[in-house]
Write a protein that holds these residues in place. Sequence first.
Motif, mmCIF file in Angstrom:
data_model
loop_
_atom_site.group_PDB
_atom_site.id
_atom_site.type_symbol
_atom_site.label_atom_id
_atom_site.label_comp_id
_atom_site.label_asym_id
_atom_site.label_seq_id
_atom_site.Cartn_x
_atom_site.Cartn_y
_atom_site.Cartn_z
ATOM 1 N N ALA A 36 46.546 82.594 -20.536
ATOM 2 C CA ALA A 36 47.742 81.787 -20.807
ATOM 3 C C ALA A 36 47.280 80.548 -21.568
ATOM 4 O O ALA A 36 46.072 80.270 -21.605
ATOM 5 N N PRO A 37 48.203 79.801 -22.179
ATOM 6 C CA PRO A 37 47.786 78.582 -22.903
ATOM 7 C C PRO A 37 46.964 77.639 -22.030
ATOM 8 O O PRO A 37 46.034 76.989 -22.513
ATOM 9 N N VAL A 38 47.313 77.538 -20.754
ATOM 10 C CA VAL A 38 46.479 76.794 -19.794
ATOM 11 C C VAL A 38 46.009 77.795 -18.738
ATOM 12 O O VAL A 38 46.822 78.513 -18.148
ATOM 13 N N HIS A 39 44.708 77.884 -18.535
ATOM 14 C CA HIS A 39 44.167 78.778 -17.493
ATOM 15 C C HIS A 39 42.966 78.087 -16.875
ATOM 16 O O HIS A 39 41.881 78.033 -17.470
ATOM 17 N N LEU A 40 43.175 77.532 -15.694
ATOM 18 C CA LEU A 40 42.116 76.819 -14.983
ATOM 19 C C LEU A 40 41.676 77.616 -13.766
ATOM 20 O O LEU A 40 42.457 78.380 -13.184
ATOM 21 N N LEU A 41 40.428 77.408 -13.369
ATOM 22 C CA LEU A 41 39.891 77.999 -12.150
ATOM 23 C C LEU A 41 39.542 76.858 -11.201
ATOM 24 O O LEU A 41 38.856 75.904 -11.605
ATOM 25 N N ILE A 42 40.025 76.960 -9.986
ATOM 26 C CA ILE A 42 39.781 75.940 -8.966
ATOM 27 C C ILE A 42 38.859 76.589 -7.944
ATOM 28 O O ILE A 42 39.228 77.592 -7.309
ATOM 29 N N VAL A 43 37.650 76.058 -7.845
ATOM 30 C CA VAL A 43 36.548 76.793 -7.211
ATOM 31 C C VAL A 43 35.877 75.946 -6.120
ATOM 32 O O VAL A 43 35.322 74.879 -6.425
ATOM 33 N N PRO A 44 35.900 76.407 -4.869
ATOM 34 C CA PRO A 44 35.188 75.661 -3.830
ATOM 35 C C PRO A 44 33.695 75.646 -4.098
ATOM 36 O O PRO A 44 33.146 76.616 -4.632
ATOM 37 N N LYS A 45 33.031 74.546 -3.761
ATOM 38 C CA LYS A 45 31.575 74.472 -3.967
ATOM 39 C C LYS A 45 30.847 75.405 -3.013
ATOM 40 O O LYS A 45 29.806 75.955 -3.350
ATOM 41 N N ARG A 46 31.412 75.564 -1.824
ATOM 42 C CA ARG A 46 30.791 76.450 -0.836
ATOM 43 C C ARG A 46 30.962 77.899 -1.290
ATOM 44 O O ARG A 46 32.043 78.283 -1.752
ATOM 45 N N HIS A 47 29.922 78.681 -1.156
ATOM 46 C CA HIS A 47 30.027 80.089 -1.536
ATOM 47 C C HIS A 47 30.777 80.869 -0.464
ATOM 48 O O HIS A 47 30.271 81.053 0.642
ATOM 49 N N ILE A 48 31.977 81.297 -0.811
ATOM 50 C CA ILE A 48 32.779 82.183 0.047
ATOM 51 C C ILE A 48 33.110 83.372 -0.844
ATOM 52 O O ILE A 48 33.627 83.186 -1.948
ATOM 53 N N ARG A 49 32.792 84.572 -0.409
ATOM 54 C CA ARG A 49 32.961 85.734 -1.286
ATOM 55 C C ARG A 49 34.419 85.946 -1.705
ATOM 56 O O ARG A 49 34.737 86.076 -2.890
ATOM 57 N N SER A 50 35.321 86.021 -0.753
ATOM 58 C CA SER A 50 36.734 86.243 -1.074
ATOM 59 C C SER A 50 37.590 85.739 0.075
ATOM 60 O O SER A 50 37.075 85.278 1.099
ATOM 61 N N ILE A 51 38.888 85.853 -0.090
ATOM 62 C CA ILE A 51 39.828 85.477 0.978
ATOM 63 C C ILE A 51 39.446 86.173 2.292
ATOM 64 O O ILE A 51 39.572 85.591 3.374
ATOM 65 N N ASN A 52 38.951 87.391 2.202
ATOM 66 C CA ASN A 52 38.584 88.158 3.401
ATOM 67 C C ASN A 52 37.498 87.477 4.234
ATOM 68 O O ASN A 52 37.360 87.763 5.428
ATOM 69 N N ASP A 53 36.721 86.626 3.589
ATOM 70 C CA ASP A 53 35.550 86.037 4.250
ATOM 71 C C ASP A 53 35.799 84.630 4.779
ATOM 72 O O ASP A 53 34.871 83.977 5.251
#
Length: 110
Positions: A36-53
């Motif tokens: 999209a014209p704006v596409h940002l990723l908001i990323v925790p610094k802590r490594h978490i594999r996915s929502i499941n984790d």
Amino acid sequence: MEKNCLFCQIANGEKPTEILFENDTLVVFKDIHPAAPVHLLIVPKRHIRSINDLTESDRPILSELMMVARDMAGRQGLAESGYRLFVNVERGGGQVIFHLHLHLIGGWQK
Ligand code: 5GP
Ligand code: ZN
């Protein structure tokens, strides 16, 4: 920090990437292949594999992701026009980078 994780490397400054916002919990940067014209990723610094984790102790991280998404949308001028927030979960959900992240897309019409 996971050694071979791209988003850990970006969050740790090991892979040069323009960081639009950073705090103790997360970093925000542009998606390299914007959908999209704006596409940002908001990323925790802590490594978490996915929502499941996610674990109980990750609750503050989740609320921070959402609050910063709202703020970034405002800063990008998207608050009124609207935008979409989504998380892909595991391969069947379209996840290709296995470090939890929230997508913010919008800007089709301002
Ligand atoms: P997923 O499908 O895992 O939810 O989304 C991963 C996203 O990361 C994709 O939209 C992809 O374009 C983006 N991406 C992959 N590699 C890089 C990179 O090296 N830098 C940036 N800024 N984004 C990346
Ligand atoms: Zn990671």
